[in-house]
Design an enzyme around this catalytic site. Structure first.
Site, mmCIF file in Angstrom:
data_model
loop_
_atom_site.group_PDB
_atom_site.id
_atom_site.type_symbol
_atom_site.label_atom_id
_atom_site.label_comp_id
_atom_site.label_asym_id
_atom_site.label_seq_id
_atom_site.Cartn_x
_atom_site.Cartn_y
_atom_site.Cartn_z
ATOM 1 C CG LEU A 1 -11.311 -56.268 7.040
ATOM 2 C CD1 LEU A 1 -12.372 -57.246 7.534
ATOM 3 C CD2 LEU A 1 -9.934 -56.871 7.172
ATOM 4 C CG ASP A 2 -8.194 -56.054 0.556
ATOM 5 O OD1 ASP A 2 -7.994 -54.845 0.757
ATOM 6 O OD2 ASP A 2 -7.284 -56.894 0.433
#
Length: 232
Positions: free
Chosen positions: A100-101
């Site tokens: 995930l960013d």
């Protein structure tokens, strides 16, 4: 397994420090001091270091509710890492199962089981991932109908050789979407909405396959049950 490798696998010692601990007489095997680092250790061998029993760490499977500002990376950066939130032995061995960013929140799975990680992330296994997407502009009416059709057909993203796999888009509110993906291209959700003229302002992953965050609060983690691991 060599004794020095066993020590490196079960403690914070490096192989070189393990050899020094052996030479100092700090390690016992079956109650006897052993100094030879090449001594072979079996699965049932009883090994202690300074009186503390040691055991190999098995495969681990962890669910984390990642907060904003945390990175899914092994190397140290300006941001804390997902593994920094997890209190387990040899935690650095855990790898994110799909990233995930740093500005995205939600469910992250981590494991040291490479085969299991591949089953979860491989598009051919069609493991759906559900995201809650907050948009800059409302998406409704004819624009929504076109977006649903485009996502279901596949979006051509810049720099990608093939369109995205079919994705399911529904709206919870005019600016809050639910998007189910079967893959995980780089910045995929943000790029898909950008392709239809909108912008993602907040992104949260709610579930991966049969696993959902449930009541897990931001920053909290837990190990998966055997049944959850076997579900993939």
């Amino acid at each position: 397994m060599r004794l020095d490798r066993f020590l490196a696998e079960t403690t914070e010692l490096t192989r070189s420090l393990a050899k020094k601990a052996l030479h100092r007489g700090e390690v016992q095997v079956e109650g006897e001091v052993v100094k030879n680092p090449a001594t072979q250790i079996g699965e049932a061998s009883r090994v202690t270091w300074n009186g503390e029993p040691l055991a190999l760490v098995g495969l681990r499977y962890v669910m984390l509710h990642k907060p904003i500002g945390v990175e899914c990376t092994a190397r140290r950066t300006l941001y804390p890492r997902a593994i920094d939130l997890i209190e387990l032995p040899k935690v650095e061995r855990l790898q994110p199962v799909g990233r995930l960013d740093v500005d995205t929140t939600g469910l992250v799975l981590l494991t040291d089981d490479g085969q299991w990680s591949h089953r979860v992330t491989s598009p051919k296994h069609r493991c759906g991932k559900v995201y809650r997407v907050t948009l800059a502009e409302p998406l409704e009416g004819e624009a929504l109908a076109r977006a649903i059709a485009a996502f279901a057909e596949g979006i051509e993203l810049d720099g990608e050789a093939t369109p995205t796999r079919p994705a399911e888009l529904t709206m919870r509110e005019s600016r809050v979407a639910e998007l189910t993906l079967q893959e995980g291209k780089y910045h995929q959700v943000k790029r898909m909405f950008a392709a239809i003229g909108n912008r993602v302002v907040a992104l949260h992953r709610e579930s991966i396959g049969p696993l959902a965050l449930g009541g897990l609060a931001e920053g909290e983690w837990r190990e998966l049950t055997p049944e959850e691991v076997a579900a993939f």
